[in-house]
Design a protein around this motif. Structure first.
Motif, short mmCIF file in Angstrom:
data_model
loop_
_atom_site.label_atom_id
_atom_site.label_comp_id
_atom_site.label_asym_id
_atom_site.label_seq_id
_atom_site.Cartn_x
_atom_site.Cartn_y
_atom_site.Cartn_z
N ARG A 72 0.83 -1.21 0.00
CA ARG A 72 0.00 0.00 0.00
C ARG A 72 0.86 1.25 0.00
O ARG A 72 1.72 1.45 0.85
CB ARG A 72 -0.93 0.00 1.20
CG ARG A 72 -2.04 -1.07 1.13
CD ARG A 72 -2.83 -1.12 2.41
NE ARG A 72 -1.99 -1.54 3.53
CZ ARG A 72 -2.44 -1.71 4.77
NH1 ARG A 72 -3.72 -1.47 5.05
NH2 ARG A 72 -1.61 -2.10 5.72
N ARG A 104 -3.29 -3.82 -13.17
CA ARG A 104 -4.58 -3.89 -12.48
C ARG A 104 -4.43 -4.52 -11.09
O ARG A 104 -5.03 -4.05 -10.12
CB ARG A 104 -5.58 -4.70 -13.32
CG ARG A 104 -5.96 -4.03 -14.63
CD ARG A 104 -6.87 -4.91 -15.49
NE ARG A 104 -7.14 -4.29 -16.77
CZ ARG A 104 -8.08 -3.37 -16.97
NH1 ARG A 104 -8.87 -3.01 -15.95
NH2 ARG A 104 -8.26 -2.83 -18.15
N ARG A 105 -3.64 -5.58 -11.02
CA ARG A 105 -3.46 -6.28 -9.74
C ARG A 105 -2.76 -5.39 -8.72
O ARG A 105 -3.17 -5.33 -7.55
CB ARG A 105 -2.65 -7.55 -9.98
CG ARG A 105 -2.46 -8.43 -8.76
CD ARG A 105 -3.75 -9.09 -8.34
NE ARG A 105 -3.51 -10.10 -7.32
CZ ARG A 105 -3.37 -9.85 -6.02
NH1 ARG A 105 -3.44 -8.60 -5.59
NH2 ARG A 105 -3.18 -10.83 -5.16
N ALA A 158 -2.40 -2.04 -8.76
CA ALA A 158 -3.22 -0.87 -8.42
C ALA A 158 -4.32 -1.28 -7.45
O ALA A 158 -4.70 -0.52 -6.55
CB ALA A 158 -3.82 -0.26 -9.69
N GLY A 159 -4.81 -2.51 -7.62
CA GLY A 159 -5.88 -3.00 -6.76
C GLY A 159 -5.48 -3.19 -5.31
O GLY A 159 -6.34 -3.22 -4.42
N VAL A 160 -4.17 -3.35 -5.05
CA VAL A 160 -3.71 -3.50 -3.67
C VAL A 160 -3.12 -2.20 -3.13
O VAL A 160 -2.46 -2.18 -2.10
CB VAL A 160 -2.69 -4.65 -3.52
CG1 VAL A 160 -3.35 -5.98 -3.85
CG2 VAL A 160 -1.46 -4.42 -4.38
N LEU A 193 -8.38 3.19 -13.74
CA LEU A 193 -7.82 2.78 -12.46
C LEU A 193 -7.11 3.93 -11.75
O LEU A 193 -6.06 4.39 -12.22
CB LEU A 193 -6.82 1.63 -12.66
CG LEU A 193 -7.37 0.35 -13.28
CD1 LEU A 193 -6.22 -0.57 -13.65
CD2 LEU A 193 -8.32 -0.33 -12.31
N ASP A 253 -4.02 -13.32 -15.77
CA ASP A 253 -4.31 -13.06 -14.36
C ASP A 253 -3.49 -13.93 -13.41
O ASP A 253 -3.11 -13.50 -12.32
CB ASP A 253 -5.80 -13.27 -14.07
CG ASP A 253 -6.66 -12.14 -14.61
OD1 ASP A 253 -6.09 -11.10 -15.00
OD2 ASP A 253 -7.89 -12.30 -14.64
N ASP A 297 -1.12 -12.47 -10.46
CA ASP A 297 -1.21 -12.92 -9.07
C ASP A 297 0.16 -13.37 -8.55
O ASP A 297 0.52 -13.13 -7.39
CB ASP A 297 -2.21 -14.06 -8.94
CG ASP A 297 -3.65 -13.60 -9.10
OD1 ASP A 297 -3.91 -12.39 -9.02
OD2 ASP A 297 -4.52 -14.47 -9.34
#
Length: 259
Positions: A6, A25-26, A28-30, A51, A207, A211
């Protein structure tokens, strides 16, 4: 110590499609601030519009000035880089002789030269952000040597470069990981040749690689194969070379193509 993503700053190359897009995407998502770098400006801008936390930056990893400009922007705007994901890559074609030389050299320049350029440009920023991470997206082809020769050579190079720097950059607080995907279906790697065979069921999606990137950023691992079952092929290559060779010769890509 847990590596909390973060608020950390990441740079992802080859970010306009496939594994790069999924990785942006992954991350930015965290909660990471992600500089998404690639040649296709329109796609990067669309990604950033979708995003929050994504910063688009047009750059070609074969252009040292462009790579240096990307690093300079991150330095000016953030002062550090906590994660560098070297993902930009091309597949290349068959190598039969002189007519294929330009394609082979281009493949080596993008896939291996791009990694070297980016790591040179970001080394000080990564040290400033320590503990920091580098994830170099190589390939199972960098362990087995099957398919387009220049592609395999470039990925063998990425594996070796990553393995050496995982040792020598450790004292700087920088973890370097070689991430080796198997068959992954993307815009540039449709895997059509493989999907026409029984091995088609082994083809994965971007994806799962994204991950894996997030996992090695958190864990600090220096090597990862995804999906994990591909490690069996690598083990077979080293423990039973004749058996591996007999199997490899029956595969479509033993002819040096990927289409």
């Amino acid at each position: 110590m847990t590596w909390d993503p973060r608020g950390k700053v990441a740079v992802v190359t080859g970010a306009s499609s496939g594994i790069g897009d999924a990785t942006v995407r992954r991350l930015a998502g965290v909660g990471m601030v992600v500089y998404a770098a690639a040649r296709r400006t329109d796609r990067l801008e669309a990604l950033a519009a979708e995003l929050p936390g994504v910063v688009p930056h047009t750059a070609d990893v074969t252009d040292q000035d462009a790579v240096d400009a990307l690093a300079a922007r991150v330095r000016d705007e953030r002062g550090v880089c906590h994660a560098l994901v070297n993902n930009a890559g091309i597949g290349g074609g068959v190598f039969n002789g002189r007519d294929d030389l330009d394609d082979a050299l281009r493949t080596l320049d993008v896939n291996l030269g791009g990694v070297v350029r980016c790591m040179a440009a970001f080394a000080d920023l990564l040290e400033a952000g320590a503990p920091s991470r580098v994830v170099n997206v190589a390939s199972v082809a960098g362990k087995l040597g099957i398919g387009p020769a220049a592609y395999a050579a470039s990925k063998f190079g990425v594996v070796g470069f990553s393995e050496a720097l995982a040792l020598s950059w450790r004292s700087r607080g920088i973890t370097v990981c070689q991430l080796n995907p198997g068959y992954i279906e993307t815009e540039g790697f449709t895997q059509a040749q493989i999907k026409r065979t029984p091995l088609g069921r082994l083809v994965g999606q971007p994806d799962i690689v994204a991950d894996a990137v997030a996992d090695v950023l958190a864990s600090g691992r220096t090597e990862r194969t995804v999906p994990t079952f591909y490690r069996a092929f690598v083990t077979l290559r080293h423990l039973a070379p004749p058996v591996y060779t007999a199997i490899a010769r029956r595969m479509a890509r033993s002819g040096g193509t990927r289409d």
